[in-house]
Design a protein around this motif. Structure first.
Motif, PDB file in Angstrom:
ATOM      1  N   GLU A  86       0.861  -1.187   0.000  1.00 50.97           N
ATOM      2  CA  GLU A  86       0.000   0.000   0.000  1.00 50.97           C
ATOM      3  C   GLU A  86       0.894   1.231   0.000  1.00 50.97           C
ATOM      4  O   GLU A  86       1.976   1.201   0.577  1.00 50.97           O
ATOM      5  CB  GLU A  86      -0.837   0.078   1.278  1.00 50.97           C
ATOM      6  CG  GLU A  86      -1.733  -1.080   1.587  1.00 50.97           C
ATOM      7  CD  GLU A  86      -2.291  -0.906   3.004  1.00 50.97           C
ATOM      8  OE1 GLU A  86      -3.082   0.043   3.219  1.00 50.97           O
ATOM      9  OE2 GLU A  86      -1.892  -1.687   3.879  1.00 50.97           O
ATOM     10  N   ILE A  87       0.392   2.293  -0.604  1.00 50.94           N
ATOM     11  CA  ILE A  87       1.039   3.604  -0.450  1.00 50.94           C
ATOM     12  C   ILE A  87       0.205   4.356   0.579  1.00 50.94           C
ATOM     13  O   ILE A  87      -0.992   4.573   0.385  1.00 50.94           O
ATOM     14  CB  ILE A  87       1.133   4.356  -1.790  1.00 50.94           C
ATOM     15  CG1 ILE A  87       2.058   3.591  -2.750  1.00 50.94           C
ATOM     16  CG2 ILE A  87       1.648   5.781  -1.565  1.00 50.94           C
ATOM     17  CD1 ILE A  87       2.200   4.219  -4.139  1.00 50.94           C
ATOM     18  N   VAL A  88       0.839   4.717   1.697  1.00 50.19           N
ATOM     19  CA  VAL A  88       0.147   5.351   2.810  1.00 50.19           C
ATOM     20  C   VAL A  88       0.073   6.861   2.617  1.00 50.19           C
ATOM     21  O   VAL A  88      -0.927   7.496   2.929  1.00 50.19           O
ATOM     22  CB  VAL A  88       0.856   4.995   4.147  1.00 50.19           C
ATOM     23  CG1 VAL A  88       0.154   5.634   5.326  1.00 50.19           C
ATOM     24  CG2 VAL A  88       0.935   3.485   4.319  1.00 50.19           C
ATOM     25  N   TRP A  89       1.153   7.437   2.108  1.00 52.55           N
ATOM     26  CA  TRP A  89       1.179   8.868   1.803  1.00 52.55           C
ATOM     27  C   TRP A  89       2.169   9.125   0.679  1.00 52.55           C
ATOM     28  O   TRP A  89       3.042   8.305   0.406  1.00 52.55           O
ATOM     29  CB  TRP A  89       1.512   9.713   3.035  1.00 52.55           C
ATOM     30  CG  TRP A  89       2.849   9.412   3.650  1.00 52.55           C
ATOM     31  CD1 TRP A  89       3.101   8.568   4.683  1.00 52.55           C
ATOM     32  CD2 TRP A  89       4.126   9.944   3.261  1.00 52.55           C
ATOM     33  NE1 TRP A  89       4.453   8.529   4.961  1.00 52.55           N
ATOM     34  CE2 TRP A  89       5.100   9.365   4.100  1.00 52.55           C
ATOM     35  CE3 TRP A  89       4.539  10.848   2.280  1.00 52.55           C
ATOM     36  CZ2 TRP A  89       6.452   9.665   3.997  1.00 52.55           C
ATOM     37  CZ3 TRP A  89       5.887  11.136   2.173  1.00 52.55           C
ATOM     38  CH2 TRP A  89       6.835  10.556   3.026  1.00 52.55           C
ATOM     39  N   MET A  90       1.972  10.274   0.001  1.00 50.10           N
ATOM     40  CA  MET A  90       2.852  10.681  -1.100  1.00 50.10           C
ATOM     41  C   MET A  90       3.167  12.154  -0.944  1.00 50.10           C
ATOM     42  O   MET A  90       2.288  12.927  -0.561  1.00 50.10           O
ATOM     43  CB  MET A  90       2.148  10.480  -2.446  1.00 50.10           C
ATOM     44  CG  MET A  90       1.765   9.048  -2.726  1.00 50.10           C
ATOM     45  SD  MET A  90       0.826   8.891  -4.253  1.00 50.10           S
ATOM     46  CE  MET A  90      -0.839   9.062  -3.657  1.00 50.10           C
ATOM     47  N   SER A  91       4.392  12.527  -1.262  1.00 50.63           N
ATOM     48  CA  SER A  91       4.759  13.946  -1.224  1.00 50.63           C
ATOM     49  C   SER A  91       4.009  14.673  -2.337  1.00 50.63           C
ATOM     50  O   SER A  91       3.650  14.073  -3.358  1.00 50.63           O
ATOM     51  CB  SER A  91       6.263  14.109  -1.422  1.00 50.63           C
ATOM     52  OG  SER A  91       6.650  13.683  -2.716  1.00 50.63           O
ATOM     53  N   ASP A  92       3.786  15.950  -2.133  1.00 47.38           N
ATOM     54  CA  ASP A  92       3.197  16.763  -3.204  1.00 47.38           C
ATOM     55  C   ASP A  92       4.194  16.903  -4.346  1.00 47.38           C
ATOM     56  O   ASP A  92       3.813  16.979  -5.508  1.00 47.38           O
ATOM     57  CB  ASP A  92       2.815  18.153  -2.684  1.00 47.38           C
ATOM     58  CG  ASP A  92       1.624  18.098  -1.732  1.00 47.38           C
ATOM     59  OD1 ASP A  92       0.825  17.138  -1.833  1.00 47.38           O
ATOM     60  OD2 ASP A  92       1.506  18.994  -0.883  1.00 47.38           O
ATOM     61  N   GLU A  93       5.479  16.933  -3.973  1.00 50.90           N
ATOM     62  CA  GLU A  93       6.525  17.135  -4.980  1.00 50.90           C
ATOM     63  C   GLU A  93       6.659  15.905  -5.865  1.00 50.90           C
ATOM     64  O   GLU A  93       6.755  14.776  -5.396  1.00 50.90           O
ATOM     65  CB  GLU A  93       7.860  17.394  -4.276  1.00 50.90           C
ATOM     66  CG  GLU A  93       9.001  17.692  -5.223  1.00 50.90           C
ATOM     67  CD  GLU A  93      10.356  17.705  -4.522  1.00 50.90           C
ATOM     68  OE1 GLU A  93      11.355  17.906  -5.237  1.00 50.90           O
ATOM     69  OE2 GLU A  93      10.414  17.511  -3.299  1.00 50.90           O
ATOM     70  N   LYS A  94       6.650  16.164  -7.171  1.00 52.34           N
ATOM     71  CA  LYS A  94       6.852  15.087  -8.149  1.00 52.34           C
ATOM     72  C   LYS A  94       8.091  15.407  -8.959  1.00 52.34           C
ATOM     73  O   LYS A  94       8.512  16.557  -9.025  1.00 52.34           O
ATOM     74  CB  LYS A  94       5.663  14.985  -9.111  1.00 52.34           C
ATOM     75  CG  LYS A  94       4.420  14.389  -8.501  1.00 52.34           C
ATOM     76  CD  LYS A  94       3.350  14.230  -9.571  1.00 52.34           C
ATOM     77  CE  LYS A  94       2.199  13.395  -9.084  1.00 52.34           C
ATOM     78  NZ  LYS A  94       1.219  13.169 -10.162  1.00 52.34           N
ATOM     79  N   GLU A  95       8.665  14.383  -9.577  1.00 50.19           N
ATOM     80  CA  GLU A  95       9.757  14.605 -10.511  1.00 50.19           C
ATOM     81  C   GLU A  95       9.640  13.590 -11.637  1.00 50.19           C
ATOM     82  O   GLU A  95       9.155  12.476 -11.437  1.00 50.19           O
ATOM     83  CB  GLU A  95      11.115  14.523  -9.826  1.00 50.19           C
ATOM     84  CG  GLU A  95      11.480  13.178  -9.270  1.00 50.19           C
ATOM     85  CD  GLU A  95      12.819  13.197  -8.530  1.00 50.19           C
ATOM     86  OE1 GLU A  95      13.398  14.279  -8.338  1.00 50.19           O
ATOM     87  OE2 GLU A  95      13.271  12.110  -8.152  1.00 50.19           O
ATOM     88  N   LYS A  96      10.069  14.037 -12.815  1.00 48.71           N
ATOM     89  CA  LYS A  96      10.081  13.141 -13.965  1.00 48.71           C
ATOM     90  C   LYS A  96      11.376  12.357 -13.961  1.00 48.71           C
ATOM     91  O   LYS A  96      12.430  12.888 -13.637  1.00 48.71           O
ATOM     92  CB  LYS A  96      10.012  13.945 -15.271  1.00 48.71           C
ATOM     93  CG  LYS A  96       8.633  14.140 -15.813  1.00 48.71           C
ATOM     94  CD  LYS A  96       8.727  14.749 -17.209  1.00 48.71           C
ATOM     95  CE  LYS A  96       7.376  15.044 -17.769  1.00 48.71           C
ATOM     96  NZ  LYS A  96       7.454  15.571 -19.133  1.00 48.71           N
ATOM     97  N   GLY A  97      11.271  11.090 -14.318  1.00 46.35           N
ATOM     98  CA  GLY A  97      12.457  10.259 -14.441  1.00 46.35           C
ATOM     99  C   GLY A  97      12.213   9.219 -15.520  1.00 46.35           C
ATOM    100  O   GLY A  97      11.076   8.841 -15.793  1.00 46.35           O
TER     101      GLY A  97
END
Length: 175
Positions: A86-97
């Protein structure tokens, strides 16, 4: 004795289904599947593999980050089976990779992912783990998590004109 599994290729319906929860991590069939996935991902120079990629529609994947020809700058970690992740939380910040996939050989594309994530999963011994990942490991977890939800990385590429063959990727990308 672990066996090398065939890897499902894009177009196989198993890649578009949602993986069922694993009822009992101690089940000998689940343990054998994990062993098979560990040898299969190592043989393919992968940094992760999900059960649907070896034709098993289960919510289970391996994260096996290590420097290799496909990902020379990947961090080294012990290959880890993650059951019912499960993903419990995610940062608002995203990055392309840049990502590739063992089920879509020869293709790479830039994928936006959350930079940091908090996750929960069962280990192969049935222990509940909570971890925090960032950067490359967060990317690998999200990529494999998509697989157990019936998605592949090209579903997340924002502009298909940015896709390129593996050969061009190696030629054009630094280091």
């Amino acid at each position: 004795m672990p066996i090398l599994r065939q890897i499902a290729q894009l177009g196989q319906p198993v890649l578009r289904g949602v993986g069922a929860a694993v009822a009992d991590p101690a089940d000998p069939a689940v343990q054998a599947l994990i062993d098979d996935m560990l040898v299969t991902v190592a043989d393919a120079n992968g940094v992760g593999i999900a059960a649907p990629q070896v034709f098993e529609p289960l919510s289970l994947f391996i994260v096996a980050s290590h420097p290799n020809p496909r990902y020379p700058h990947a961090p080294q970690m012990e290959p880890t089976a993650m059951i019912n992740p499960e993903i419990v939380w995610m940062s608002d910040e995203k990055e392309k990779g840049w990502e590739g996939c063992l089920s879509i050989p020869g293709l790479r594309g830039p994928v936006p992912r959350h930079r940091r994530i908090g996750v929960r999963y069962l280990t192969r011994s049935g222990e509940l783990r909570e971890e925090e990942y960032d950067g490359f490991l967060a990317r690998v977890f999200q990529h494999e998590f998509d697989h157990v939800r019936g998605m592949v990385f090209i579903d997340r590429v924002e502009d298909t004109r940015e896709l390129m063959t593996e050969k061009e990727y190696v030629r054009l990308m630094p280091g």
